[in-house]
Design a protein around this motif. Structure first.
Motif, PDB file in Angstrom:
ATOM      1  N   GLY A 115       0.784  -1.230   0.000  1.00 42.38           N
ATOM      2  CA  GLY A 115       0.000   0.000   0.000  1.00 42.38           C
ATOM      3  C   GLY A 115       0.816   1.280   0.000  1.00 42.38           C
ATOM      4  N   ALA A 116       2.129   1.174  -0.108  1.00 41.57           N
ATOM      5  CA  ALA A 116       2.975   2.374  -0.116  1.00 41.57           C
ATOM      6  C   ALA A 116       3.130   2.897  -1.541  1.00 41.57           C
ATOM      7  N   LYS A 117       3.401   4.196  -1.650  1.00 44.74           N
ATOM      8  CA  LYS A 117       3.739   4.769  -2.955  1.00 44.74           C
ATOM      9  C   LYS A 117       5.225   4.531  -3.188  1.00 44.74           C
ATOM     10  N   VAL A 118       5.617   4.446  -4.450  1.00 42.21           N
ATOM     11  CA  VAL A 118       7.015   4.185  -4.783  1.00 42.21           C
ATOM     12  C   VAL A 118       7.539   5.308  -5.657  1.00 42.21           C
ATOM     13  N   LYS A 119       8.687   5.839  -5.251  1.00 43.20           N
ATOM     14  CA  LYS A 119       9.374   6.848  -6.060  1.00 43.20           C
ATOM     15  C   LYS A 119      10.525   6.126  -6.744  1.00 43.20           C
ATOM     16  N   ALA A 120      10.433   5.979  -8.067  1.00 41.90           N
ATOM     17  CA  ALA A 120      11.488   5.326  -8.845  1.00 41.90           C
ATOM     18  C   ALA A 120      12.433   6.405  -9.344  1.00 41.90           C
ATOM     19  N   THR A 121      13.714   6.281  -8.991  1.00 41.59           N
ATOM     20  CA  THR A 121      14.701   7.317  -9.292  1.00 41.59           C
ATOM     21  C   THR A 121      15.848   6.731 -10.099  1.00 41.59           C
ATOM     22  N   ILE A 122      16.268   7.467 -11.131  1.00 42.75           N
ATOM     23  CA  ILE A 122      17.465   7.124 -11.898  1.00 42.75           C
ATOM     24  C   ILE A 122      18.533   8.142 -11.497  1.00 42.75           C
ATOM     25  N   MET A 123      19.686   7.651 -11.031  1.00 39.00           N
ATOM     26  CA  MET A 123      20.779   8.536 -10.630  1.00 39.00           C
ATOM     27  C   MET A 123      21.822   8.569 -11.742  1.00 39.00           C
ATOM     28  N   TYR A 124      22.154   9.773 -12.182  1.00 34.43           N
ATOM     29  CA  TYR A 124      23.156   9.948 -13.228  1.00 34.43           C
ATOM     30  C   TYR A 124      24.458  10.438 -12.604  1.00 34.43           C
ATOM     31  N   ARG A 125      25.587   9.962 -13.187  1.00 31.35           N
ATOM     32  CA  ARG A 125      26.895  10.463 -12.773  1.00 31.35           C
ATOM     33  C   ARG A 125      27.662  10.904 -14.012  1.00 31.35           C
ATOM     34  N   LYS A 141      10.309   0.930 -18.685  1.00 24.29           N
ATOM     35  CA  LYS A 141      10.322  -0.522 -18.506  1.00 24.29           C
ATOM     36  C   LYS A 141       9.733  -0.894 -17.141  1.00 24.29           C
ATOM     37  N   VAL A 142      10.025  -0.082 -16.109  1.00 24.82           N
ATOM     38  CA  VAL A 142       9.473  -0.320 -14.765  1.00 24.82           C
ATOM     39  C   VAL A 142       7.947  -0.272 -14.830  1.00 24.82           C
ATOM     40  N   VAL A 143       7.417   0.757 -15.508  1.00 25.88           N
ATOM     41  CA  VAL A 143       5.958   0.899 -15.621  1.00 25.88           C
ATOM     42  C   VAL A 143       5.368  -0.281 -16.393  1.00 25.88           C
ATOM     43  N   ALA A 144       6.037  -0.686 -17.474  1.00 30.68           N
ATOM     44  CA  ALA A 144       5.532  -1.804 -18.282  1.00 30.68           C
ATOM     45  C   ALA A 144       5.566  -3.110 -17.487  1.00 30.68           C
ATOM     46  N   ASP A 145       6.623  -3.326 -16.691  1.00 32.82           N
ATOM     47  CA  ASP A 145       6.746  -4.571 -15.920  1.00 32.82           C
ATOM     48  C   ASP A 145       5.762  -4.634 -14.759  1.00 32.82           C
ATOM     49  N   THR A 151      -0.263   2.743 -10.811  1.00 36.27           N
ATOM     50  CA  THR A 151      -0.565   3.818 -11.756  1.00 36.27           C
ATOM     51  C   THR A 151       0.523   4.868 -11.610  1.00 36.27           C
ATOM     52  N   VAL A 152       0.829   5.545 -12.704  1.00 34.92           N
ATOM     53  CA  VAL A 152       1.848   6.594 -12.667  1.00 34.92           C
ATOM     54  C   VAL A 152       1.195   7.855 -12.121  1.00 34.92           C
ATOM     55  N   GLU A 153       1.630   8.259 -10.934  1.00 36.01           N
ATOM     56  CA  GLU A 153       1.063   9.441 -10.294  1.00 36.01           C
ATOM     57  C   GLU A 153       1.693  10.711 -10.852  1.00 36.01           C
ATOM     58  N   SER A 154       3.017  10.675 -11.077  1.00 37.04           N
ATOM     59  CA  SER A 154       3.684  11.801 -11.738  1.00 37.04           C
ATOM     60  C   SER A 154       4.687  11.227 -12.731  1.00 37.04           C
ATOM     61  N   PRO A 155       4.670  11.704 -13.970  1.00 39.41           N
ATOM     62  CA  PRO A 155       5.542  11.154 -15.011  1.00 39.41           C
ATOM     63  C   PRO A 155       7.020  11.469 -14.716  1.00 39.41           C
ATOM     64  N   PRO A 156       7.937  10.778 -15.414  1.00 43.53           N
ATOM     65  CA  PRO A 156       9.365  11.017 -15.166  1.00 43.53           C
ATOM     66  C   PRO A 156       9.744  12.472 -15.438  1.00 43.53           C
ATOM     67  N   LYS A 157      10.491  13.051 -14.482  1.00 41.04           N
ATOM     68  CA  LYS A 157      11.008  14.399 -14.696  1.00 41.04           C
ATOM     69  C   LYS A 157      12.420  14.488 -14.157  1.00 41.04           C
ATOM     70  N   LEU A 158      13.240  15.270 -14.848  1.00 40.64           N
ATOM     71  CA  LEU A 158      14.649  15.413 -14.508  1.00 40.64           C
ATOM     72  C   LEU A 158      14.809  16.551 -13.510  1.00 40.64           C
ATOM     73  N   GLU A 159      15.394  16.228 -12.356  1.00 42.78           N
ATOM     74  CA  GLU A 159      15.664  17.234 -11.326  1.00 42.78           C
ATOM     75  C   GLU A 159      17.141  17.146 -10.982  1.00 42.78           C
ATOM     76  N   GLY A 160      17.932  18.026 -11.528  1.00 43.05           N
ATOM     77  CA  GLY A 160      19.377  17.983 -11.301  1.00 43.05           C
ATOM     78  C   GLY A 160      19.964  16.745 -11.943  1.00 43.05           C
ATOM     79  N   ARG A 161      20.635  15.913 -11.157  1.00 46.11           N
ATOM     80  CA  ARG A 161      21.252  14.687 -11.682  1.00 46.11           C
ATOM     81  C   ARG A 161      20.371  13.462 -11.461  1.00 46.11           C
ATOM     82  N   ASN A 162      19.125  13.662 -11.062  1.00 39.84           N
ATOM     83  CA  ASN A 162      18.195  12.556 -10.834  1.00 39.84           C
ATOM     84  C   ASN A 162      16.948  12.709 -11.692  1.00 39.84           C
TER      85      ASN A 162
END
Length: 173
Positions: A115-125, A141-145, A151-162
């Protein structure tokens, strides 16, 4: 209740004229402050201002201790029935291996099932910032799997290096 939230009782009531109601709902009528206080004392109860904005203000003759106890009990019950939103985060890298991806995906699925919400984060270096589309592909791919599980509550967005997106569990009907 804090001092500023609680209603005025007995001598704290400052109105000169007030509409007085008994504990059982019976109207005593419009009385002066002294008459209302006397009526409350004769019954061994308190005079409580319940509608100070009314013209004239409405006061009720009741047992204030019992009233405040019931109010506190009602608030505690309401707080018990509230549901807190828990947000868990799962972090990925653009060059993640298949096994690591599946391992983190299982964690995200378990969080959503709980029942928790999940924040999926991609970290760039470093130079990975030049290829942000690799991270977006992983999030897609995460959404498809996890089709049907979230459900996607907020679509992917780039914030700094994440780059991150928020996934919410599907409501069961």
């Amino acid at each position: 209740m804090s001092k500023d939230q609680r209603p005025k009782i007995n001598e704290e009531v400052r109105a000169t004229q007030m509409r007085v109601v008994l504990e059982d709902g019976e109207m005593l009528g419009i009385l002066s402050r002294d008459e209302a206080l006397e009526a409350a004392r004769n019954r061994g109860l308190d005079l409580v201002e319940v509608a100070p904005a009314a013209k004239p203000p409405v006061c009720k003759v009741m047992d204030y201790g019992k009233f405040s106890y019931l109010q506190a009990k009602k608030q505690k019950e309401a707080k018990k029935n509230q549901k807190q939103v828990i947000i868990k985060e799962v972090k990925f890298r653009p060059k993640i291996e298949e096994h690591d991806y599946n391992f983190k995906l299982k964690h995200a699925q378990r969080f959503l099932e709980d029942g928790a919400k999940v924040k999926a984060t991609i970290m760039y270096r470093g130079r990975e910032m030049a290829h942000t589309e690799l991270g977006r592909d992983i999030l897609d791919k995460v959404v498809a799997d996890m089709e049907g599980l979230c459900t996607v509550e907020s679509p992917p967005k780039l914030e700094g290096r994440n780059m991150s997106m928020m996934l919410a569990p599907v409501k069961n009907k």
